[in-house]
Design a protein around this motif. Sequence first.
Motif, PDB file in Angstrom:
ATOM      1  N   CYS A  27      -9.913  10.844 -51.053  1.00 21.29           N
ATOM      2  CA  CYS A  27      -8.179  11.530 -51.003  1.00 21.29           C
ATOM      3  C   CYS A  27      -9.022  12.801 -51.296  1.00 21.29           C
ATOM      4  N   TRP A  28      -8.700  12.880 -53.088  1.00 19.02           N
ATOM      5  CA  TRP A  28      -8.837  13.824 -54.134  1.00 19.02           C
ATOM      6  C   TRP A  28      -9.989  14.923 -53.798  1.00 19.02           C
ATOM      7  N   LEU A  29     -11.417  13.857 -53.466  1.00 12.76           N
ATOM      8  CA  LEU A  29     -11.958  15.222 -52.960  1.00 12.76           C
ATOM      9  C   LEU A  29     -11.523  16.001 -51.494  1.00 12.76           C
ATOM     10  N   ALA A  30     -11.323  15.386 -50.878  1.00 15.69           N
ATOM     11  CA  ALA A  30     -10.441  15.774 -49.206  1.00 15.69           C
ATOM     12  C   ALA A  30      -9.791  16.366 -49.521  1.00 15.69           C
ATOM     13  N   ASP A  31      -8.558  16.912 -50.589  1.00 17.83           N
ATOM     14  CA  ASP A  31      -7.913  17.704 -51.573  1.00 17.83           C
ATOM     15  C   ASP A  31      -6.729  17.497 -50.510  1.00 17.83           C
ATOM     16  N   ARG A  32      -6.160  15.953 -50.068  1.00 15.12           N
ATOM     17  CA  ARG A  32      -5.402  16.183 -49.305  1.00 15.12           C
ATOM     18  C   ARG A  32      -4.208  15.775 -50.690  1.00 15.12           C
ATOM     19  N   GLU A  33      -3.074  16.805 -50.294  1.00 17.20           N
ATOM     20  CA  GLU A  33      -1.731  16.646 -50.623  1.00 17.20           C
ATOM     21  C   GLU A  33      -0.984  15.290 -50.926  1.00 17.20           C
ATOM     22  N   SER A  34      -0.094  15.340 -51.972  1.00 16.55           N
ATOM     23  CA  SER A  34       0.603  13.748 -51.635  1.00 16.55           C
ATOM     24  C   SER A  34       1.973  14.064 -50.599  1.00 16.55           C
ATOM     25  N   THR A  35       2.499  12.812 -50.894  1.00 17.16           N
ATOM     26  CA  THR A  35       3.290  12.640 -49.620  1.00 17.16           C
ATOM     27  C   THR A  35       4.279  13.277 -50.333  1.00 17.16           C
ATOM     28  N   ASP A  36       4.820  13.279 -51.577  1.00 13.49           N
ATOM     29  CA  ASP A  36       6.157  13.670 -52.207  1.00 13.49           C
ATOM     30  C   ASP A  36       5.900  15.672 -51.584  1.00 13.49           C
ATOM     31  N   LEU A  37       5.246  16.001 -51.937  1.00 12.55           N
ATOM     32  CA  LEU A  37       4.301  17.464 -52.253  1.00 12.55           C
ATOM     33  C   LEU A  37       4.467  17.941 -50.640  1.00 12.55           C
ATOM     34  N   ALA A  38       4.208  17.547 -49.982  1.00  7.06           N
ATOM     35  CA  ALA A  38       3.935  17.379 -48.087  1.00  7.06           C
ATOM     36  C   ALA A  38       5.330  17.966 -48.082  1.00  7.06           C
ATOM     37  N   MET A  39       6.099  16.082 -47.654  1.00  5.55           N
ATOM     38  CA  MET A  39       8.129  16.669 -47.624  1.00  5.55           C
ATOM     39  C   MET A  39       8.824  17.465 -48.626  1.00  5.55           C
ATOM     40  N   ALA A  40       8.399  18.198 -49.845  1.00  5.92           N
ATOM     41  CA  ALA A  40       8.632  19.000 -50.299  1.00  5.92           C
ATOM     42  C   ALA A  40       8.913  20.182 -50.097  1.00  5.92           C
TER      43      ALA A  40
END
Length: 764
Positions: free
Chosen positions: A302-315
């Motif tokens: 997930c880190w290498l795929a540069d996925r944003e965290s759930t909280d950041l996406a909702m924010a």
Amino acid sequence: MEIEVSADDVLSGWLRYLSARRAAPPAKRAAIYERALRALPGSYKLWHAYLTELGDAARALPVTHAAHAGLDAAFERALAAGMSRMPRVWHMYASSLLHQRLLTRARRVLDRALRSLPVTQHHRVWPLHLRLASLPDCPAPTALRVHGRHLQFNPDHAEQFIAFLVSAGRWRDAAHHLAAAIDDEGFVFVKGTTKRQLLLDLCGLLAQHSEDVAGMPVDAILRGSFRKFPEEAGVLWTCLASHYARRGLHGKARDMFEEATTTATTVKDFRMVFDAYLHFEHAMAAAELELGQADTVDIQDCWLADRESTDLAMARLERLLERRPELLNSVLLTQNPHDVQAWHERAKIFHKDPARHAATYVEAVKAVDPAKATGKPPHTLWLALASMYEDRGTVDCARDVLHRATQANFTAAEHLAAVYCEWAHMELRHQDPDRAIDLIRRATTPPSTEAMTRAAAAGGEDVRAKLHRCLKLWLVYLDLMTTHGSLESTCAVYDKMHDLGVVTPLLVLDHATLLEQHGRFEDAFRVYERGVRSFKHPHADAIWEAYLTKSVQRHGRSRPERVRDLFQAAALQAPPERKKAVYLRYARFEEDFGLASRAMKVYEEAAGAVPAGDRLGVYGVYVARATELYGLLKARDVYGQAIVGGGLPDEGARAMCVGFADIEIGLGEVARTRALYAYAAAFTDPGVCHDFWKRWNDFEVRHGDEGTFREMLRAKRTMAAVARDGAGARCATGTGGGMVEQGLRRCAGQRLDGARQSKRIRLV
């Protein structure tokens, strides 16, 4: 002698021979054709007829039959014999090969045809080329090469070529040719396709097949289209962002959405881009939620795929929704930076952020041109900024804002006056009335001659030159003087308003009332006098009403001649619709404070001065007051005056005659009553005025005889005949003055004779 035989004669002979052997077997006819062609190897007619018969015979057989091979050999021999310059032969040959599904041979034959035929006849070969490329068995490279070569010779084929590329799944080539067609100013739309439709097709390709078009300058292509198609900016931005999103470049896609929402120039484009942006962020948040709910998650992946965290996406999603009003307001201000209402709405968005709230108003007063302002008056921006500073306790900053507002180039003096009034109210709220009074005094001071000259030289009259005539400022000035000034200072303000011509009837009444409250009655009367000279009907009516009322109360008994002169002046200046009320009030005054004879003169004067429509009412009051004050003798004179010379219309004269007759009936004067009815009958139509004739009929029943009743009926028939003939009903001008005069004199003589003979009737 020798007979010379030409080739045409030989050809005609062979054709007649073939026609005669029409029923021969195919093999026999083929032998005849072969013999004929040996004699005439260059005859197009023979070759065409021969190849046509062979083709018709082979078409009914399977493609594997030897007849097709013989047909192909015959075509080759025909071409070798000189038929290579005949496009019809090439066409027949290629069609036969396509029928046999010999695609490679057909392509080579068509290529030979293009090399053999002149350019002017290539248009007869290319349809077969395109037919070859459209066959399912045709390899894709071959079809692409055929369409490409055709496009070089025929640019009008671009639309068909693009459609072929799309159907063949050649997305990159299709996008390349679409972009070229859009950039080509000389592109011809054969099928009616517009460049806008081509652009939409290109956007669909770039957005849906982003991986296939990788490597193309997508950003440059779409950004270049912004200038050519500004009305499609929303579609282009959405397509560009979707292209990066499908390629997995989410950060780049987000940058495109941000740039699109901040540079949109229409609400339509903004809504389209924002909806797509919201859908993108919602999809990103949903993906993060699904990833967080998975049973096993490789954290490192997930880190290498540069996925944003759930909280950041909702924010991010929530922040986007919160920013929508601000972004939409920016679009509105981009369309019209002089929209005052839009600036106020933008300030409301930042009401919880004092710094941005103030910065918005500062930016607004700089951006809005008062001459182009729409929505609300431009001065409201200055007032809102000053109010914001005042609410935060920085009064000095609010004063500075209002001072700069007074220097703004407003287009209406009312806007500048509103700034001064709000400034004065702010000073009052902070317990500084002297500063407020001084501020309004300076605002209401007329500009100097030098200032007026400078303004005229600058290109027109400045609004500051009109400021001293704004009523709103003077009303605030009056309130300040009334509350914090003296009587003299307040009256001075009223006098200045009179001098400038900005006073209103209500202010005149207020001024006079103020003086009366302080016992200065003569000054109040001078104010009334000045007011009635300054205004005309209907604005002066209220002033006259108060002036007359106060004058009667103050001088009715002590100085009636002064009030009388005032009533005469009021009656003289009153408009026609007001004269009746003024004269009746004048007459009532004479009855209360003067002589009854003067009141009768006023009534008489009123009857001649009021409009014709009001005379009957005046005479009604005149008769009633004359009867009450002098008795029936005076009432008879008034009735006679009204009927003879009162200038009443027929309806009014008839009403007066009926009233006069009722009095005479009460006195027992039957002859006088009959004379009045006879006079009124001269202008009364029996078909219209039934009540009058019923009154006369009832009168004759009670007081007449057979002869008088017959006279009444004769008069009724006469007037009915006159009405039918359309003739005039009256016997003389006006209301029949001559006839009524004689009738009244005759009745008067009868009345006097009767009085001498009998004392039974006492006249009151």
